[in-house]
Scaffold this motif. Sequence first.
Motif, PDB file in Angstrom:
ATOM      1  N   PHE A 195      34.799 -26.823 -65.152  1.00 48.01           N
ATOM      2  CA  PHE A 195      34.150 -25.518 -65.281  1.00 48.01           C
ATOM      3  C   PHE A 195      35.185 -24.427 -65.540  1.00 48.01           C
ATOM      4  O   PHE A 195      34.967 -23.537 -66.372  1.00 48.01           O
ATOM      5  N   ALA A 196      36.329 -24.501 -64.854  1.00 47.72           N
ATOM      6  CA  ALA A 196      37.386 -23.507 -65.067  1.00 47.72           C
ATOM      7  C   ALA A 196      37.963 -23.627 -66.474  1.00 47.72           C
ATOM      8  O   ALA A 196      38.265 -22.611 -67.116  1.00 47.72           O
ATOM      9  N   VAL A 197      38.126 -24.854 -66.962  1.00 44.10           N
ATOM     10  CA  VAL A 197      38.622 -25.045 -68.324  1.00 44.10           C
ATOM     11  C   VAL A 197      37.656 -24.426 -69.322  1.00 44.10           C
ATOM     12  O   VAL A 197      38.067 -23.736 -70.260  1.00 44.10           O
ATOM     13  N   TRP A 198      36.368 -24.675 -69.115  1.00 46.66           N
ATOM     14  CA  TRP A 198      35.351 -24.120 -70.033  1.00 46.66           C
ATOM     15  C   TRP A 198      35.352 -22.595 -69.987  1.00 46.66           C
ATOM     16  O   TRP A 198      35.351 -21.939 -71.037  1.00 46.66           O
ATOM     17  N   TRP A 199      35.379 -22.026 -68.781  1.00 39.78           N
ATOM     18  CA  TRP A 199      35.207 -20.585 -68.633  1.00 39.78           C
ATOM     19  C   TRP A 199      36.466 -19.810 -69.018  1.00 39.78           C
ATOM     20  O   TRP A 199      36.382 -18.757 -69.657  1.00 39.78           O
ATOM     21  N   ARG A 200      37.634 -20.311 -68.636  1.00 34.29           N
ATOM     22  CA  ARG A 200      38.868 -19.549 -68.819  1.00 34.29           C
ATOM     23  C   ARG A 200      39.563 -19.825 -70.156  1.00 34.29           C
ATOM     24  O   ARG A 200      40.322 -18.973 -70.636  1.00 34.29           O
ATOM     25  N   ILE A 201      39.323 -20.987 -70.739  1.00 27.71           N
ATOM     26  CA  ILE A 201      40.044 -21.341 -71.969  1.00 27.71           C
ATOM     27  C   ILE A 201      39.119 -21.434 -73.168  1.00 27.71           C
ATOM     28  O   ILE A 201      39.377 -20.837 -74.223  1.00 27.71           O
ATOM     29  N   VAL A 202      38.020 -22.156 -73.013  1.00 23.25           N
ATOM     30  CA  VAL A 202      37.155 -22.416 -74.161  1.00 23.25           C
ATOM     31  C   VAL A 202      36.322 -21.188 -74.523  1.00 23.25           C
ATOM     32  O   VAL A 202      36.261 -20.786 -75.687  1.00 23.25           O
ATOM     33  N   VAL A 203      35.677 -20.584 -73.532  1.00 24.09           N
ATOM     34  CA  VAL A 203      34.786 -19.451 -73.812  1.00 24.09           C
ATOM     35  C   VAL A 203      35.511 -18.290 -74.492  1.00 24.09           C
ATOM     36  O   VAL A 203      35.001 -17.733 -75.476  1.00 24.09           O
ATOM     37  N   PRO A 204      36.702 -17.856 -74.031  1.00 26.62           N
ATOM     38  CA  PRO A 204      37.385 -16.756 -74.747  1.00 26.62           C
ATOM     39  C   PRO A 204      37.688 -17.063 -76.208  1.00 26.62           C
ATOM     40  O   PRO A 204      37.694 -16.154 -77.039  1.00 26.62           O
ATOM     41  N   GLN A 205      37.920 -18.329 -76.543  1.00 23.25           N
ATOM     42  CA  GLN A 205      38.232 -18.676 -77.923  1.00 23.25           C
ATOM     43  C   GLN A 205      36.984 -18.759 -78.801  1.00 23.25           C
ATOM     44  O   GLN A 205      37.106 -18.796 -80.030  1.00 23.25           O
ATOM     45  N   THR A 206      35.826 -18.800 -78.185  1.00 29.53           N
ATOM     46  CA  THR A 206      34.586 -18.923 -78.959  1.00 29.53           C
ATOM     47  C   THR A 206      33.824 -17.598 -79.052  1.00 29.53           C
ATOM     48  O   THR A 206      32.657 -17.588 -79.443  1.00 29.53           O
ATOM     49  N   LYS A 207      34.474 -16.493 -78.714  1.00 27.03           N
ATOM     50  CA  LYS A 207      33.787 -15.200 -78.705  1.00 27.03           C
ATOM     51  C   LYS A 207      33.101 -14.864 -80.025  1.00 27.03           C
ATOM     52  O   LYS A 207      31.932 -14.445 -80.030  1.00 27.03           O
ATOM     53  N   PRO A 208      33.750 -15.017 -81.194  1.00 23.48           N
ATOM     54  CA  PRO A 208      33.057 -14.684 -82.448  1.00 23.48           C
ATOM     55  C   PRO A 208      31.800 -15.507 -82.681  1.00 23.48           C
ATOM     56  O   PRO A 208      30.781 -14.985 -83.136  1.00 23.48           O
ATOM     57  N   VAL A 209      31.867 -16.802 -82.355  1.00 24.84           N
ATOM     58  CA  VAL A 209      30.696 -17.663 -82.548  1.00 24.84           C
ATOM     59  C   VAL A 209      29.617 -17.322 -81.527  1.00 24.84           C
ATOM     60  O   VAL A 209      28.420 -17.377 -81.837  1.00 24.84           O
ATOM     61  N   VAL A 211      28.999 -14.350 -80.307  1.00 19.06           N
ATOM     62  CA  VAL A 211      28.351 -13.134 -80.806  1.00 19.06           C
ATOM     63  C   VAL A 211      27.406 -13.470 -81.956  1.00 19.06           C
ATOM     64  O   VAL A 211      26.277 -12.965 -82.025  1.00 19.06           O
ATOM     65  N   THR A 212      27.844 -14.324 -82.865  1.00 22.00           N
ATOM     66  CA  THR A 212      27.000 -14.716 -83.994  1.00 22.00           C
ATOM     67  C   THR A 212      25.732 -15.401 -83.517  1.00 22.00           C
ATOM     68  O   THR A 212      24.624 -15.057 -83.946  1.00 22.00           O
ATOM     69  N   LEU A 213      25.888 -16.381 -82.637  1.00 24.99           N
ATOM     70  CA  LEU A 213      24.719 -17.088 -82.109  1.00 24.99           C
ATOM     71  C   LEU A 213      23.825 -16.143 -81.312  1.00 24.99           C
ATOM     72  O   LEU A 213      22.586 -16.227 -81.394  1.00 24.99           O
ATOM     73  N   GLY A 214      24.438 -15.228 -80.559  1.00 25.56           N
ATOM     74  CA  GLY A 214      23.643 -14.278 -79.791  1.00 25.56           C
ATOM     75  C   GLY A 214      22.804 -13.378 -80.677  1.00 25.56           C
ATOM     76  O   GLY A 214      21.626 -13.131 -80.390  1.00 25.56           O
ATOM     77  N   LEU A 215      23.375 -12.884 -81.766  1.00 25.71           N
ATOM     78  CA  LEU A 215      22.629 -12.033 -82.691  1.00 25.71           C
ATOM     79  C   LEU A 215      21.485 -12.798 -83.355  1.00 25.71           C
ATOM     80  O   LEU A 215      20.361 -12.297 -83.451  1.00 25.71           O
ATOM     81  N   LEU A 216      21.766 -14.005 -83.822  1.00 23.57           N
ATOM     82  CA  LEU A 216      20.719 -14.810 -84.462  1.00 23.57           C
ATOM     83  C   LEU A 216      19.586 -15.106 -83.491  1.00 23.57           C
ATOM     84  O   LEU A 216      18.401 -15.018 -83.847  1.00 23.57           O
TER      85      LEU A 216
END
Length: 293
Positions: A195-209, A211-216
């Motif tokens: 969970f820490a790997v997902w939240w602290r490393i993966v999620v920050p790197q996926t911010k543009p995607v 936002v894109t998925l959130g808008l769609l």
Amino acid sequence: MSGAGRGRRFPWLSYLVVVTGAVLTVVPFLDMVMTSFKGPGEAGTLPYRFLPEAFDLSNYRAAVDQLDLPVLFRNSVVATAVITGSVLLTSSLAGYALAKLRFPGRDLVFRLVLATMMFPPFLFFIPRFLILVHWPLAGGNDLWGRGGAGLTVSIAALAMPFLVNGFGIFLMRQFMVAIPDEVLEAARIDGAGEFAVWWRIVVPQTKPVVVTLGLLTFVDAWNEYIWALLVSTANPDVMTLPVGIQLLQDHVDPARTMPIVMAGLVLSVLPVLILFLLLQKHYIRGVMLSGLK
């Protein structure tokens, strides 16, 4: 000669295509706005007039009077916010699991996720509605889901069928696959859990995607009509903006219907437009990065 060569030789052709596309996209929206200010009898007359004779705000007042606007906005905002938040959370977690975790049946699960994208959404409307009708211990139902209306009379019915999105899982998984495994392994060696790997490393790197998925997702949920209409037949109190605006045509003078409906549509479009303008930089970057991945 290649397409790139033709583009360099005739740059005006590229500009012409872009300008034509922009005009075809913007003019219908501007026509909607202009029609919302037209007076009785102006809309639909020949010869057609793009601009109103006088900018009249009475159509907006009529739309607000005919619609219970605060309730419709509340229902739309609540349903859209819940759907968007749930899709972002579930898509990110499932995408991470399918991209970076190894477990038996992972490829089969991913294929099943892809399979959900092959069916038209309306195919599941009746089964979903029946599931909500027979939801245990809700809406007067007993433990076996009998005797009442289930969740169909609650605002939860607007959001529940859309809490998980196959396309969102696919999009997040495809983006996360490109994240180097070495970075994640280093975090695990340092003692970080999944969970820490997902939240602290993966999620920050996926911010543009994200936002894109959130808008769609936001746009799809905000404009959802068929399912919202089906649910509102069971309980009019959960009616959303698209359904209420469509019903305006049945409750106002036909001579004034179109300008009032257009005024309602302008009010409905404003939240989506404002959100897009605020996040357009991240959205464009997310689309470009998704294409590269």
